[in-house]
Design a protein around this motif. Structure first.
Motif, PDB file in Angstrom:
ATOM      1  N   PHE A  34       0.816  -1.212   0.000  1.00 32.33           N
ATOM      2  CA  PHE A  34       0.000   0.000   0.000  1.00 32.33           C
ATOM      3  C   PHE A  34       0.853   1.268   0.000  1.00 32.33           C
ATOM      4  O   PHE A  34       0.341   2.355  -0.220  1.00 32.33           O
ATOM      5  CB  PHE A  34      -0.917   0.033   1.236  1.00 32.33           C
ATOM      6  CG  PHE A  34      -2.050  -0.947   1.179  1.00 32.33           C
ATOM      7  CD1 PHE A  34      -3.181  -0.694   0.421  1.00 32.33           C
ATOM      8  CD2 PHE A  34      -1.991  -2.133   1.898  1.00 32.33           C
ATOM      9  CE1 PHE A  34      -4.235  -1.596   0.378  1.00 32.33           C
ATOM     10  CE2 PHE A  34      -3.040  -3.040   1.863  1.00 32.33           C
ATOM     11  CZ  PHE A  34      -4.161  -2.769   1.098  1.00 32.33           C
ATOM     12  N   GLY A  35       2.149   1.114   0.279  1.00 28.28           N
ATOM     13  CA  GLY A  35       3.010   2.289   0.389  1.00 28.28           C
ATOM     14  C   GLY A  35       2.762   2.981   1.725  1.00 28.28           C
ATOM     15  O   GLY A  35       2.380   2.345   2.706  1.00 28.28           O
ATOM     16  N   SER A  36       2.931   4.295   1.766  1.00 26.99           N
ATOM     17  CA  SER A  36       2.704   5.076   2.985  1.00 26.99           C
ATOM     18  C   SER A  36       1.288   5.648   2.972  1.00 26.99           C
ATOM     19  O   SER A  36       0.874   6.277   1.995  1.00 26.99           O
ATOM     20  CB  SER A  36       3.719   6.211   3.087  1.00 26.99           C
ATOM     21  OG  SER A  36       5.013   5.684   3.205  1.00 26.99           O
ATOM     22  N   VAL A  37       0.562   5.400   4.062  1.00 29.74           N
ATOM     23  CA  VAL A  37      -0.833   5.823   4.168  1.00 29.74           C
ATOM     24  C   VAL A  37      -1.031   6.506   5.506  1.00 29.74           C
ATOM     25  O   VAL A  37      -0.572   5.997   6.540  1.00 29.74           O
ATOM     26  CB  VAL A  37      -1.781   4.603   4.070  1.00 29.74           C
ATOM     27  CG1 VAL A  37      -3.227   5.023   4.162  1.00 29.74           C
ATOM     28  CG2 VAL A  37      -1.527   3.826   2.794  1.00 29.74           C
ATOM     29  N   GLU A  38      -1.719   7.655   5.505  1.00 33.20           N
ATOM     30  CA  GLU A  38      -2.002   8.335   6.768  1.00 33.20           C
ATOM     31  C   GLU A  38      -3.098   7.592   7.515  1.00 33.20           C
ATOM     32  O   GLU A  38      -4.099   7.170   6.922  1.00 33.20           O
ATOM     33  CB  GLU A  38      -2.439   9.786   6.508  1.00 33.20           C
ATOM     34  CG  GLU A  38      -2.564  10.580   7.802  1.00 33.20           C
ATOM     35  CD  GLU A  38      -2.845  12.051   7.555  1.00 33.20           C
ATOM     36  OE1 GLU A  38      -3.696  12.601   8.282  1.00 33.20           O
ATOM     37  OE2 GLU A  38      -2.220  12.637   6.656  1.00 33.20           O
ATOM     38  N   GLU A  39      -2.926   7.428   8.810  1.00 36.09           N
ATOM     39  CA  GLU A  39      -3.870   6.694   9.656  1.00 36.09           C
ATOM     40  C   GLU A  39      -5.232   7.383   9.657  1.00 36.09           C
ATOM     41  O   GLU A  39      -5.326   8.600   9.732  1.00 36.09           O
ATOM     42  CB  GLU A  39      -3.316   6.606  11.085  1.00 36.09           C
ATOM     43  CG  GLU A  39      -4.139   5.719  11.993  1.00 36.09           C
ATOM     44  CD  GLU A  39      -5.053   6.491  12.920  1.00 36.09           C
ATOM     45  OE1 GLU A  39      -6.176   6.028  13.138  1.00 36.09           O
ATOM     46  OE2 GLU A  39      -4.658   7.550  13.410  1.00 36.09           O
ATOM     47  N   LYS A  40      -6.290   6.580   9.507  1.00 38.26           N
ATOM     48  CA  LYS A  40      -7.676   7.057   9.528  1.00 38.26           C
ATOM     49  C   LYS A  40      -8.518   6.026  10.267  1.00 38.26           C
ATOM     50  O   LYS A  40      -8.055   4.948  10.601  1.00 38.26           O
ATOM     51  CB  LYS A  40      -8.215   7.231   8.109  1.00 38.26           C
ATOM     52  CG  LYS A  40      -7.521   8.291   7.289  1.00 38.26           C
ATOM     53  CD  LYS A  40      -8.128   8.387   5.910  1.00 38.26           C
ATOM     54  CE  LYS A  40      -7.369   9.410   5.075  1.00 38.26           C
ATOM     55  NZ  LYS A  40      -7.842   9.465   3.705  1.00 38.26           N
ATOM     56  N   ASP A  41      -9.778   6.373  10.475  1.00 35.89           N
ATOM     57  CA  ASP A  41     -10.725   5.441  11.087  1.00 35.89           C
ATOM     58  C   ASP A  41     -11.330   4.587   9.981  1.00 35.89           C
ATOM     59  O   ASP A  41     -12.500   4.706   9.652  1.00 35.89           O
ATOM     60  CB  ASP A  41     -11.821   6.207  11.832  1.00 35.89           C
ATOM     61  CG  ASP A  41     -11.284   7.049  12.969  1.00 35.89           C
ATOM     62  OD1 ASP A  41     -10.170   6.764  13.431  1.00 35.89           O
ATOM     63  OD2 ASP A  41     -11.971   7.989  13.391  1.00 35.89           O
ATOM     64  N   GLY A  95      -5.832   3.805  14.681  1.00 37.32           N
ATOM     65  CA  GLY A  95      -5.012   3.822  15.888  1.00 37.32           C
ATOM     66  C   GLY A  95      -3.658   3.138  15.732  1.00 37.32           C
ATOM     67  O   GLY A  95      -2.959   2.927  16.717  1.00 37.32           O
ATOM     68  N   LYS A  96      -3.280   2.812  14.521  1.00 36.78           N
ATOM     69  CA  LYS A  96      -1.996   2.139  14.304  1.00 36.78           C
ATOM     70  C   LYS A  96      -1.045   3.074  13.574  1.00 36.78           C
ATOM     71  O   LYS A  96      -1.457   3.984  12.877  1.00 36.78           O
ATOM     72  CB  LYS A  96      -2.207   0.873  13.489  1.00 36.78           C
ATOM     73  CG  LYS A  96      -3.041  -0.164  14.219  1.00 36.78           C
ATOM     74  CD  LYS A  96      -3.089  -1.449  13.444  1.00 36.78           C
ATOM     75  CE  LYS A  96      -3.758  -2.563  14.167  1.00 36.78           C
ATOM     76  NZ  LYS A  96      -4.995  -2.287  14.839  1.00 36.78           N
ATOM     77  N   SER A  97       0.247   2.823  13.746  1.00 35.98           N
ATOM     78  CA  SER A  97       1.265   3.554  12.985  1.00 35.98           C
ATOM     79  C   SER A  97       2.477   2.649  12.811  1.00 35.98           C
ATOM     80  O   SER A  97       2.653   1.676  13.541  1.00 35.98           O
ATOM     81  CB  SER A  97       1.656   4.853  13.695  1.00 35.98           C
ATOM     82  OG  SER A  97       2.261   4.566  14.937  1.00 35.98           O
ATOM     83  N   GLY A  98       3.273   2.970  11.799  1.00 30.71           N
ATOM     84  CA  GLY A  98       4.472   2.183  11.532  1.00 30.71           C
ATOM     85  C   GLY A  98       4.253   1.153  10.437  1.00 30.71           C
ATOM     86  O   GLY A  98       3.214   1.111   9.772  1.00 30.71           O
TER      87      GLY A  98
END
Length: 135
Positions: A34-41, A95-98
């Motif tokens: 998916f590459g880099s994606v900004e965290e969303k709900d 709520g996830k990152s990395g």
């Protein structure tokens, strides 16, 4: 005796063709980034497309995922030889990152019976809202 050997030979050939008669599938790709994606709900989804390249109907009996944050949706009906299907892979990234690297284990009437699909990417932390303190 010759008739017996001939009959036995014919039966052996017929059974050997039947033993190799089975479903098989070919995927366009088995890993999606998916590459880099900004965290969303939300949930990230990718559709893995495949074709039944075997000679028998393809039946996916189960798909297991590497954790509760990974989802799978697939066709529950047999996919006939020459026909195509889709396995959808989802990743709940609220709520996830990395970095993430998740596997789906597909169990079907193929040889081998197990096929692995992978989704991966990087979840960027949500950008904090800017508060104007000049008011």
């Amino acid at each position: 005796m010759k008739k017996y050997l001939l009959t036995l030979s014919i039966l052996t050939i017929l059974f050997s063709f039947n033993a190799y008669s089975q479903a098989d599938f070919t995927f366009d790709i088995t890993e999606h980034d998916f590459g880099s994606v900004e965290e969303k709900d939300d949930t990230l989804w990718y559709a893995f497309k495949f074709k039944n390249t075997g000679s028998e109907p393809l039946v996916i009996s189960n798909i297991t995922t590497s954790c509760e944050c990974t989802l799978a949706d697939w066709v529950k009906k047999p996919v006939m030889p020459g026909q195509s299907g889709v396995i959808k892979a989802g990743y709940k990234y609220k709520g996830k990152s990395g970095n993430f690297n998740k596997n789906l284990t597909v169990i079907a009437n193929t040889m081998p019976a197990v096929t692995y699909l992978t989704i991966k990417g990087v979840i960027l932390e949500k950008k904090a809202a800017v508060v104007d303190k000049k008011k």
